[in-house]
Design an enzyme around this catalytic site. Structure first.
Site, PDB file in Angstrom:
ATOM      1  N   TRP A 347       0.835  -1.214   0.000  1.00 28.04           N
ATOM      2  CA  TRP A 347       0.000   0.000   0.000  1.00 28.04           C
ATOM      3  C   TRP A 347       0.863   1.254   0.000  1.00 28.04           C
ATOM      4  CZ3 TRP A 347      -1.893   2.576   5.005  1.00 28.04           C
ATOM      5  CH2 TRP A 347      -0.962   2.402   6.032  1.00 28.04           C
ATOM      6  N   GLU A 490       0.744  -2.631  12.650  1.00 27.03           N
ATOM      7  CA  GLU A 490       0.961  -4.085  12.535  1.00 27.03           C
ATOM      8  C   GLU A 490       1.353  -4.736  13.860  1.00 27.03           C
ATOM      9  OE1 GLU A 490       3.811  -3.887   9.348  1.00 27.03           O
ATOM     10  OE2 GLU A 490       2.247  -4.216   7.848  1.00 27.03           O
ATOM     11  N   LYS A 603       2.631   0.863  16.153  1.00 25.52           N
ATOM     12  CA  LYS A 603       3.850   0.886  15.351  1.00 25.52           C
ATOM     13  C   LYS A 603       3.927   2.133  14.476  1.00 25.52           C
ATOM     14  CE  LYS A 603       6.006  -2.031  11.783  1.00 25.52           C
ATOM     15  NZ  LYS A 603       5.796  -3.202  10.924  1.00 25.52           N
ATOM     16  N   GLN A 604       2.785   2.523  13.905  1.00 21.78           N
ATOM     17  CA  GLN A 604       2.782   3.602  12.909  1.00 21.78           C
ATOM     18  C   GLN A 604       1.384   4.215  12.872  1.00 21.78           C
ATOM     19  OE1 GLN A 604       3.227   0.072  10.198  1.00 21.78           O
ATOM     20  NE2 GLN A 604       2.625   1.589   8.694  1.00 21.78           N
TER      21      GLN A 604
HETATM   22  O1  IFM Z   1       3.722  -1.426   4.082  1.00 23.40           O
HETATM   23  C1  IFM Z   1       4.624  -1.306   5.113  1.00 23.40           C
HETATM   24  C2  IFM Z   1       3.897  -1.533   6.414  1.00 23.40           C
HETATM   25  O2  IFM Z   1       2.894  -0.575   6.605  1.00 23.40           O
HETATM   26  C3  IFM Z   1       4.855  -1.478   7.570  1.00 23.40           C
HETATM   27  N1  IFM Z   1       5.888  -2.451   7.381  1.00 23.40           N
HETATM   28  C4  IFM Z   1       6.655  -2.254   6.153  1.00 23.40           C
HETATM   29  C5  IFM Z   1       5.742  -2.290   4.944  1.00 23.40           C
HETATM   30  C6  IFM Z   1       6.553  -2.034   3.665  1.00 23.40           C
HETATM   31  O3  IFM Z   1       7.085  -0.754   3.698  1.00 23.40           O
END
Ligand code: IFM
Length: 773
Positions: A347, A490, A603-604
């Site tokens: 994505w 994640e 995480k994000q």
């Molecule tokens: O798509 C991302 C994900 O959101 C977080 N881990 C790494 C992936 C690839 O950049």
């Protein structure tokens, strides 16, 4: 000692000074070369055990073994050269190295490495120059100069060739194939990938500038090379130029599929370039680079020159990593600069990189969204195998029709000692609405009606159809929910009703219903065609029944949108140690994923990404509260996180905080931490750099089909100049603290946009006064 060196005097150069073989990965990645057709880490000519020499050709995926997923194979290495001086193998790990500089010119894509090397009585000055041509996609070139600094002659042997012994961390993707010398001049190697059966042709030719050179060809297993022997006189200079090319049987710029014909093509190109010098070839490539740089340049008037350098760095990489030439291909999460994520597309493309192309290179954006159209087959395959309807896009994608290619097993679990299962390929499902969102943004920004009618609408309906079948009815609450997913965060697996997933699925379904209504009214023929193809009538009825009952997590009394059903009940821990660390895996030295799953650790950007992308859905006050709640709980362990935080905090008027995020985000690859980029650059974060500048501070946004421009500069910036394309019009913008000035040619359509509640129509020039923020 090695470190990155950036200077205000050259805003087009990234440089490493000092050599340390422990940190080769950093500059191999951040100084990678490429042209979208191929990408290559800038590994040194001579070898080191700690190096990672990788060259990739976009789209040449191969599955090494049945139990592995397909990945971009690391192709035979062309840059390799060994130097044996007075019988001694040259290496920077021995002798004395001084004045070491490795630098990349972002403007023309030339990599230069130079230093003095003293070993016993030998004292040499080396200059290595190389580039990957932007004009001739198959072509690479290297030029090495060796100067003898002493009064005594030295004996030099150079071994240079094509090395097929490289692997992807041990997986050898190639059958060896034929190799040999052609016309006494060029060496060639023709390996084939073992599963996808793609033929490759590697060609290299050398020119030596030295006296009395003797030469000898040698071959080894998967290797072919030339040896050149000569004496370099006292104070003398010698040079070796290596011209190389890579062709494959899936190239779309020629129709040759047979190896013999491709070999001949490669030789013909080499011969055609015989009379053109290294510098001339570099110059024609630089001219191509210049065309790109002239399109919507960004200028930032600030004392913090790294900000300007960062956008040059980001744009350079966005272009070398993007296979703009072929719509069967897309951008990997590490571009073409490393084996991380196997060259797969995530994505990251739609949410982080595509906006840059939508607004500045719509032709490239079109190729990227067309890849998703070609991916419908793979998405159908995935949906069907999971018992769903419509198009369920793969979390990780390789060839468009492959379907899901996410590996199933990952890093070690520190508690169980076993591999951690990667659930994303099964349950990280927001990718489907991300693709729909990206496609919708593309048509909104470009106004590309033809693409909309021929491809985009189909994707938008087919993805909505997937969500219709994915929704689960909860009889107790009389709503439809989405259980057992992973959201953008994640660190939370198998959760129910992730806000980002539910809201974006809801958007996807709502938009498809509105589109159907509009098409039935205005383009009934097109609707009938899509109806026939996708069985829309039945689908739309069912979607219409469900849409208002899709569960959308609502704010708590405190105004917090729950990230999922259970997040807010989980315990919190002090994250200071992890948030301030250089590297991002610290948390997993203390806990396993199972344990992190039980804590409010994000995480994000997850809820915050939703607030940024769908800003119209949420009032300012609610955004502020959620920002203040979630940011302290976010480790930013994904490079996709900081740019969203920078933009959202800028939107919220927290400009100082935003600028701190900006600086951290622009340093993800460029920064001082020398292990940051070992597996490759962070492609999404580079798209994020452009977004932070143009969306965050330039204030541009595409919301519900409406262009909005509300700039707000951070304190450290006096002036920002940028530009973008919109519906075929090219717009230049100059922002200061006091005003925003927009200009476009006075010969096209007026551009309508909103700014702070006012609607404007840009014909030619417009000056809007900004209130001090
Ligand atoms: O798509 C991302 C994900 O959101 C977080 N881990 C790494 C992936 C690839 O950049």
């Amino acid at each position: 000692m090695t470190k990155m060196n950036y200077t205000r005097d050259n805003l087009w150069q990234i440089e490493e000074v000092g050599f340390d073989s422990r940190y080769l990965g950093k500059t191999e990645s951040i100084m990678a070369l490429g042209n979208g057709y191929l990408g290559s880490r800038s590994a040194t000519e001579e070898r080191y055990p700690t190096e990672q020499r990788d060259t990739f050709v976009a789209g040449t995926f191969n599955k090494f073994a049945e139990n592995e997923v397909s990945e971009l194979p690391n192709v035979p290495d062309l840059w390799w050269m060994d130097f044996i001086i007075n019988g001694e193998h040259f290496s920077l790990e021995k002798g004395i190295v001084s004045h070491f500089s490795k630098r990349l010119n972002l403007k023309n894509g030339e990599l230069i490495r130079e230093f003095d090397w003293a070993f016993g009585t030998i004292e040499l000055h080396f200059i290595f120059r190389r580039f990957v041509s932007k004009k001739r996609r198959h072509y690479l070139s290297s030029f090495v100069t060796i100067e003898n600094l002493t009064e005594a002659a030295v004996n030099i042997q150079i071994r240079s060739g094509i090395d097929g012994q490289v692997t992807n961390n041990g997986s050898q993707h190639f059958y060896e194939g034929e190799k040999g010398l052609v016309d006494g001049k060029y060496i060639q190697m023709m390996p084939q990938t073992n599963e996808s059966q793609i033929d490759f042709v590697f060609t290299a030719g050398h020119r030596i500038k030295a006296e009395n050179v003797r030469e000898r060809i040698e071959m080894g297993r998967r290797q072919i090379f030339m040896n050149y022997f000569f004496d370099l006189p006292a104070k003398g200079t010698a040079a070796i130029e290596k011209r190389m090319s890579i062709y494959t049987s899936i190239d779309n710029d020629h129709s040759d599929r047979e190896v013999t014909a491709i070999r001949q093509r490669a030789i013909t190109e080499m011969e055609a370039l015989e009379d053109i010098s290294f510098d001339e070839l570099l110059q024609e490539s630089a001219e191509k680079w210049n065309e790109m740089w002239q399109k919507h340049p960004i200028e930032i008037d600030t004392e913090n020159f790294e900000d300007q350098l960062a956008i040059h760095f980001a744009k350079y990489h966005l272009h070398i990593m993007t296979p703009a030439h072929d719509e069967r291909m897309n951008i990997g999460a590490k571009g073409l600069s490393g084996e991380g994520y196997k060259g797969h597309t995530f994505w990251d493309t739609e949410v982080f990189m595509l906006p840059y192309f939508n607004f500045t290179h719509p032709d490239i954006a079109k190729s990227l969204v067309t890849y998703r159209y070609l991916g419908l087959d793979g998405a159908h395959k995935k949906a069907t195998s999971n018992g769903y309807e419509g198009a369920q896009y793969p979390w990780e994608a390789a060839n468009p029709s492959d379907g899901e290619v996410t590996p199933v097993w990952g890093a070690a679990d520190i508690v169980t000692g076993q591999s951690t299962k990667i659930w994303s390929g099964f349950i990280e499902q927001h990718i489907t609405s991300d693709v729909a969102f990206g496609v919708k943004q593309y048509i909104d920004v470009t106004g590309d009606k033809e693409f909309a009618e021929q491809k985009a609408y189909e994707i938008l309906f087919d993805t909505a159809k997937f969500w219709g079948s994915r929704l689960e009815y909860n009889a107790e609450n009389d709503y439809y929910e989405i259980k057992d997913v992973i959201g953008p965060d994640e660190y939370k697996e198998h959760i129910n009703n992730n806000a980002y997933t539910n809201y974006t699925a809801h958007w996807n379904v709502t938009y498809a219903l509105a589109l159907a209504k509009e098409l039935k009214r205005s383009q009934p023929e097109l609707f009938n065609h899509l109806n026939e193809k996708l069985g829309l009538d039945a689908v739309l009825d069912s979607l219409a029944e469900k849409v208002d009952k899709i569960f959308l997590p609502q704010p708590t009394e405190e105004g917090i949108i729950p990230q999922d059903d259970s997040y807010l009940e989980k315990k919190t821990i002090d994250l200071t140690k992890y948030k301030s660390a250089d590297s991002v895996d610290g948390l997993f030295h203390d806990y396993n994923l199972e344990q992190v799953n039980q804590m409010q650790i994000t995480k994000q950007a997850d809820v915050l990404l939703l607030l940024y992308l769908f800003e119209g859905l949420f009032p300012h006050e609610m955004k502020l509260k959620n920002f203040e709640y979630y940011e302290p709980r976010t480790t930013h362990d994904s490079s996709l996180s900081l740019s969203t935080h920078a933009i959202l905090s800028a939107d919220l008027g927290k400009l100082d905080e935003s600028y701190e995020f900006f600086k951290k985000a622009r340093n993800i690859d460029m920064g001082e931490y020398m292990k940051s980029s070992d597996d490759g650059i962070h492609a999404a974060s580079l798209g994020g750099i452009w977004q932070m500048i143009v969306f965050g501070y330039g204030g541009v946004r595409m919301i519900d089909g409406q262009l909005r421009i509300e700039p707000h500069l951070p304190k450290a910036w006096k002036r920002l100049t940028y530009g973008f394309d919109y519906h075929g019009e090219s717009i230049d913008v100059v922002v200061t603290k006091e005003s925003v000035e927009l200009t476009k040619e006075d010969n096209g359509n007026n551009v309508m946009f909103v700014s702070n509640g006012e609607t404007y129509s840009l014909k030619n020039k417009l000056l809007i006064t900004l209130e001090e923020v």
